[in-house]
Design an enzyme around this catalytic site. Structure first.
Site, PDB file in Angstrom:
ATOM      1  N   ASP A   1      42.918  53.507  -4.861  1.00 58.78           N
ATOM      2  CA  ASP A   1      43.673  52.339  -4.427  1.00 58.78           C
ATOM      3  C   ASP A   1      42.664  51.197  -4.314  1.00 58.78           C
ATOM      4  O   ASP A   1      41.901  51.121  -3.351  1.00 58.78           O
ATOM      5  CB  ASP A   1      44.343  52.616  -3.075  1.00 58.78           C
ATOM      6  CG  ASP A   1      45.012  51.378  -2.474  1.00 58.78           C
ATOM      7  OD1 ASP A   1      45.121  50.357  -3.181  1.00 58.78           O
ATOM      8  OD2 ASP A   1      45.424  51.439  -1.294  1.00 58.78           O
TER       9      ASP A   1
ATOM     10  N   ASP B   1      55.568  47.269   0.500  1.00 61.05           N
ATOM     11  CA  ASP B   1      54.108  47.384   0.372  1.00 61.05           C
ATOM     12  C   ASP B   1      53.464  46.011   0.562  1.00 61.05           C
ATOM     13  O   ASP B   1      53.461  45.181  -0.342  1.00 61.05           O
ATOM     14  CB  ASP B   1      53.768  47.957  -1.009  1.00 61.05           C
ATOM     15  CG  ASP B   1      52.271  48.171  -1.212  1.00 61.05           C
ATOM     16  OD1 ASP B   1      51.513  47.918  -0.265  1.00 61.05           O
ATOM     17  OD2 ASP B   1      51.879  48.594  -2.306  1.00 61.05           O
TER      18      ASP B   1
ATOM     19  N   GLU C   1      51.446  50.171  -7.262  1.00 63.83           N
ATOM     20  CA  GLU C   1      51.156  50.593  -5.890  1.00 63.83           C
ATOM     21  C   GLU C   1      52.392  51.131  -5.152  1.00 63.83           C
ATOM     22  O   GLU C   1      52.320  52.202  -4.537  1.00 63.83           O
ATOM     23  CB  GLU C   1      50.501  49.444  -5.125  1.00 63.83           C
ATOM     24  CG  GLU C   1      49.076  49.190  -5.573  1.00 63.83           C
ATOM     25  CD  GLU C   1      48.497  47.879  -5.077  1.00 63.83           C
ATOM     26  OE1 GLU C   1      49.175  47.187  -4.290  1.00 63.83           O
ATOM     27  OE2 GLU C   1      47.371  47.539  -5.479  1.00 63.83           O
TER      28      GLU C   1
END
Length: 569
Positions: A6, A168, A145
């Protein structure tokens, strides 16, 4: 072994799929979060992570942060005498994560799955892959994501059927995805987002409020004019945000030109100041629900991802928008990295994931510029013709036929764009190609334009002249702001010459950087305590006695913690 990464605006994380589960990888400080901050130390060696972040306040001219927002652009950050692109700074973060993973796993890591915001453009996605290449990683797969977060959530819940929305909100980007889980198939129904909205923007509101309330009257009007002052204000804003998480009021203080400036803001006033940002959060949510043909009541769960969702103001907004409390049973800081590890496991064909199928969508429309008839025989250019519309399941291929607009036209100039606006000037330019065509009367020469969009969010365009069958193919590679293969080789060579601060010495460097920052911030006796403790620690470092260094490090950390608590994390 394939790493799941990430790569965040504020923090980055790495995880691996191991023994049937996602395992988070600790960095040299034993933490899973590595700040996405890069700097040079006093010897010119590269620092990454918390050590670099501590130096944002003391050495802003040698430190860079929030560079993810400039991926895929020509913007550079200057560190001392050297300039770095966002891809290069991101590559240094990835290199650090790679070294941590290799130490943790005890084996080389050569491949990674990297997450990107769902609304990242074609250029930004290519820049992310280049960052991986510069870090020595093979990156064949990018994953959105919120899709990664949903994958981690779906496996964690183990529910055979569910429809949920992933909210998110990271440090610099905001993504929404609506997904449906049915009999092991995870299907993305719709995505939307804002690449320039995140937790950092809420900090900027507090900085602007401080300057407006008490700064301007003392001559402080431009927050960017002095890098040291800006970083001091940014730290105060971060602390104020944390205070407002559990208190009704928070204060910000700054020593400026021999005077202590102080400003107090209430929770209700902060909420009022946040209203423009909260409105920007609502718009992608409404778009995603509309595209998925769903209402909020149709959703089973709201899943939070991204560190900024820890803020009570965000959780209150989510609860208000959807009429229910969001799911908080997975760490929002780690859920995207966990999903990246799951995707890495899927790519490696791990037996534990045989029953999982994942689909995704194109988060934005892709099309070309066309001319429209405004009067008989008159055409006006600049209009947008979508070929692949947003939220179609990928991989996807779509075709449109266009015609010449002038008599005896010998070429067709195809310009490719990404976006949702009616006029191409308001969309993102991706690339162009000129196709020769036989001269014919206007409208009689047709060219079919086919777009193919893959699971990594990369686009291929194929144009076929129908009269001759001649094909012209364009893979969108030369985006403005994206490095060419030759430039990548040049940057690889330049990065290989950089000296990286030894990983095993990072805990010491981080603690000394923290001591330097606190020395600048404190006054009087407290300042002297920090100076004495740091000097004692440095003296012991020079003795190179590992046992003594560990003991002294704990003592210095205890002194700093007493003065500051847990520090700026």
């Amino acid at each position: 072994m394939i790493l799941g990464i990430d790569l965040g605006t504020t923090n980055s994380l790495a995880a691996v799929w191991q023994d049937g589960r996602a395992v988070m990888i600790p960095n040299a400080l034993g933490q899973t979060l590595t700040p996405s901050v890069v700097g040079l130390d006093d010897q010119g060696e590269v620092l990454v992570g918390q050590a670099a972040r501590e130096r944002l306040l003391t050495h802003p001219q040698l430190t860079a942060s929030v560079f993810k927002r400039y991926m895929g652009s020509n913007r550079t950050e200057r560190l001392g005498t050297q300039s770095f692109r966002a891809e290069e700074l991101s590559a240094l973060v990835l290199k650090s994560l790679k070294a941590d993973a290799e130490r943790f796993l005890g084996q080389p890591v050569e491949e990674a799955v990297i997450t990107v915001p769902a609304y990242f453009s074609d250029a930004q996605r290519k820049a992310t892959k280049i960052a991986g290449q510069l870090a020595g990683l093979k990156v064949e797969r990018l994953v959105n994501e919120p899709t990664a977060a949903a994958l981690a959530y779906g496996l964690h819940e183990g529910s055979p059927e569910s429809r949920f929305l992933v909210f998110d909100l990271g440090g610099g980007t905001f993504d929404i995805s609506i997904l449906e889980l049915f009999e092991g198939v995870m299907e993305v129904r719709a995505s939307a987002g804002d690449n320039f909205l995140g937790g950092e923007d809420f900090s900027e509101l507090l900085i602007d409020g401080f300057i407006e309330a008490v700064g301007k009257a003392r001559g402080l009007s431009d927050k960017q004019a002095d890098a040291n002052l800006y970083q001091a204000l940014r730290k105060q804003a971060e602390q104020a945000k944390r205070t407002l998480s559990s208190a009704e009021r928070a204060s910000m203080e700054l020593h400026y030109q021999g005077e202590l400036l102080s400003w107090t803001i209430s929770d209700s006033e902060f909420l009022q100041r946040c209203e423009p940002l909260l409105k920007r959060l609502r718009e992608p949510i409404e778009r995603a629900l509309r595209d998925a043909r769903l209402k909020a009541i149709d959703l089973d769960q709201i899943v939070l991802a991204g560190g900024a969702t820890r803020k009570p103001i965000i959780r209150k907004l989510v609860a208000k928008l959807f009429g229910r409390l969001p799911a908080m049973n997975i760490n929002p800081d780690e859920v995207v990295a966990q999903g990246a590890a799951v995707m890495a496991g899927l790519k490696a064909r791990d037996a534990a994931l045989n029953e999982v199928v994942m689909t995704d969508v194109a988060p934005y429309s892709l099309g070309i510029e066309v001319s429209e008839q405004t009067a008989p025989g008159r055409y006006q250019p600049g209009f947008y013709l979508p070929i692949i519309e947003r939220n179609l399941v990928v991989p996807v291929s779509r075709e449109q036929v266009v015609n010449t607009v002038a008599d005896n036209q010998t070429a067709l100039h195809v310009r490719i764009f990404q976006g949702e606006s009616r006029l191409v000037k308001d969309n993102i330019f991706l690339g162009e190609i000129t196709i020769p065509v036989p001269p014919k009367p206007a409208g009689q020469m047709a060219v079919s334009v086919r777009f193919t969009y893959d699971v990594n969010g990369l686009l291929e365009a194929e144009m076929t002249v129908e009269a001759t069958g001649e094909k012209h193919r364009l893979i969108i590679e030369d985006n403005p702001g994206v490095l060419t293969p030759e430039q990548v080789e040049e940057r690889l060579h330049a990065l290989s010459k950089l000296k990286i601060h030894p990983r095993e010495l990072l805990p010491n460097a981080t603690l000394l950087a923290r001591a330097d920052r606190m020395y600048q911030q404190l006054l009087g006796d407290e300042r002297q305590w920090v100076a004495q403790a740091a000097a004692q620690f440095q003296a012991i470092l020079e003795q190179q006695d590992e046992a003594a260094i560990v003991k002294a490090r704990e003592e210095l950390k205890r002194v700093l913690d007493e003065l500051e608590g847990e520090g700026w994390l």
